[in-house]
Write a protein that holds these residues in place. Structure first.
Motif, short mmCIF file in Angstrom:
data_model
loop_
_atom_site.label_atom_id
_atom_site.label_comp_id
_atom_site.label_asym_id
_atom_site.label_seq_id
_atom_site.Cartn_x
_atom_site.Cartn_y
_atom_site.Cartn_z
N THR A 156 24.00 26.98 -15.73
CA THR A 156 23.57 28.46 -16.32
C THR A 156 22.69 29.07 -15.25
N PHE A 157 22.76 30.24 -15.20
CA PHE A 157 22.00 31.26 -14.38
C PHE A 157 21.88 32.56 -14.76
N ASN A 158 21.50 33.52 -13.96
CA ASN A 158 21.29 34.99 -14.45
C ASN A 158 22.06 35.60 -13.15
N ILE A 159 22.59 36.85 -13.33
CA ILE A 159 23.19 37.64 -12.33
C ILE A 159 22.28 38.70 -12.22
N SER A 160 21.37 39.13 -11.31
CA SER A 160 20.44 40.25 -11.41
C SER A 160 21.08 41.55 -11.00
N GLN A 161 22.09 41.49 -10.08
CA GLN A 161 22.74 42.78 -9.56
C GLN A 161 24.27 42.23 -9.04
N TRP A 162 25.00 43.31 -9.15
CA TRP A 162 26.35 43.05 -8.60
C TRP A 162 26.66 44.49 -8.06
N ARG A 163 27.77 44.34 -7.11
CA ARG A 163 28.24 45.40 -6.19
C ARG A 163 29.97 44.95 -6.12
N ALA A 164 30.63 46.17 -6.03
CA ALA A 164 31.94 45.75 -5.63
C ALA A 164 32.55 46.94 -4.97
N TRP A 165 33.83 46.53 -4.17
CA TRP A 165 34.54 47.76 -3.33
C TRP A 165 35.78 47.45 -3.34
N ALA A 166 36.64 48.41 -3.26
CA ALA A 166 38.06 48.22 -3.09
C ALA A 166 38.32 49.88 -2.74
N PRO A 167 39.52 50.02 -1.95
CA PRO A 167 39.54 51.33 -1.64
C PRO A 167 39.90 52.34 -2.92
N GLY A 168 39.09 53.47 -2.91
CA GLY A 168 38.99 54.20 -3.88
C GLY A 168 38.09 53.80 -5.13
N LEU A 169 37.56 52.62 -5.01
CA LEU A 169 36.64 52.12 -5.83
C LEU A 169 35.43 51.74 -5.33
N ALA A 182 36.07 43.30 -2.76
CA ALA A 182 35.01 42.48 -2.32
C ALA A 182 34.11 42.88 -3.81
N LEU A 183 33.66 41.51 -4.06
CA LEU A 183 32.74 41.47 -5.13
C LEU A 183 31.46 40.61 -4.66
N GLY A 184 30.14 41.28 -4.86
CA GLY A 184 29.05 40.63 -4.44
C GLY A 184 28.06 40.29 -5.70
N LEU A 185 27.49 39.14 -6.04
CA LEU A 185 26.43 38.97 -7.01
C LEU A 185 25.31 38.34 -6.57
N LEU A 186 24.57 38.58 -7.11
CA LEU A 186 22.98 38.18 -6.77
C LEU A 186 22.50 37.19 -8.03
N LEU A 187 22.78 35.85 -7.80
CA LEU A 187 22.37 34.88 -8.74
C LEU A 187 20.79 34.68 -8.64
N THR A 188 20.32 34.40 -9.91
CA THR A 188 18.79 34.00 -9.75
C THR A 188 18.81 32.83 -10.92
N PRO A 189 17.63 32.07 -10.95
CA PRO A 189 17.56 31.18 -12.15
C PRO A 189 17.49 31.55 -13.54
N GLY A 190 17.99 31.19 -14.62
CA GLY A 190 17.90 31.61 -15.92
C GLY A 190 19.10 31.14 -16.96
N ASP A 191 19.16 31.61 -17.92
CA ASP A 191 20.40 31.05 -18.91
C ASP A 191 21.14 32.34 -19.42
#
Length: 238
Positions: A3-16, A180-189
């Motif tokens: 279990t975990f939390n995802i506090s933030q995400w960012r993604a990039w692709a050409p045109g996205l 590319a996909l970036g996730l910042l994981l933090t403790p949680g459920d």
């Protein structure tokens, strides 16, 4: 089960590039551009930018903002194919009996991106580079969750793939576009991830990281990914 939390995400692709772009993509209303577009990494000094391949630029573009203002954040970097354009260039030089560039070689290895990340950010926390199979996304999440379990307050996960050279076309068919996909994981459920029964499971038609992002943006609370004998079940609390 982890279990975990995802506090933030960012993604990039050409045109996205923006959240709105990706939201439209998740509804099949916006497709990635086919141009050889590279992400903006102008937050880095010019001399540092010159060392970055497109793959590294994608990783930095999604990861740097997530790590902004944070210190001692472990990094898990995941790529199945890595620096295929750089490797292909090195192999082409060998085939043509040309001298090899030590710099090109040093930056083609799989952990080059985390090495550059450590240097450019002055980061000395734990970093891992995974060359995983088709379920590398989940393998990276598992690694990040283990670091959270060891006491890390947050862990940065970056998953990225470059569009391979045409010569690799018959062998690499799981990169629909550079991303590319970036996730910042933090403790949680908030999130749960576990392996389940794969009897009758159908493999995902797109890379797991992109499939997960599509489910997230569509508001789905569950998501299932199968790779060979492993089926990963995602669940999000309402």
């Amino acid at each position: 089960m982890i279990t975990f939390n995802i506090s933030q995400w960012r993604a990039w692709a050409p045109g996205l590039q923006t959240a709105a772009d990706w939201q439209a993509w998740s509804q099949a209303k916006h497709l990635p551009a086919e141009a050889e577009q590279a992400p903006d990494v102008s937050f880095l000094p010019a001399m540092q930018r010159r060392r970055l391949s497109r793959l590294a630029r994608m990783a930095f573009a999604v990861g740097w903002p997530l790590a902004e203002g944070l210190q001692d954040v472990p990094l898990v970097f995941v790529s199945r194919h890595g620096e295929t354009p750089r490797t292909f260039e090195i192999l082409s030089d060998l085939a043509n009996e040309q001298p090899l560039s030590p710099t090109q070689f040093s930056l083609s290895v799989h952990n080059a991106v985390i090495g550059l990340w450590s240097i450019m950010r002055g980061e000395t926390s734990e970093m891992t580079a995974l060359a995983a199979a088709g379920d590398g996304f989940e393998q990276g999440v598992l690694e990040a969750a283990c670091l959270l379990g060891e006491g890390a307050p947050a862990v940065l996960l970056i998953v990225t793939e470059e569009q391979p050279p045409a010569a690799y076309g018959p062998r690499i068919d799981d990169v629909p576009f550079a991303y590319a996909l970036g996730l910042l994981l933090t403790p949680g459920d908030e999130w749960q991830l576990h392996l389940g029964d794969n009897v009758g499971a159908v493999p995902s038609s797109e890379p797991h990281a992109l499939s997960w992002l599509r489910c997230l943006l569509k508001g789905d609370s569950t998501c299932t990914h199968t790779w060979k004998s492993r089926t990963w079940n995602w669940q999000r609390k309402p």
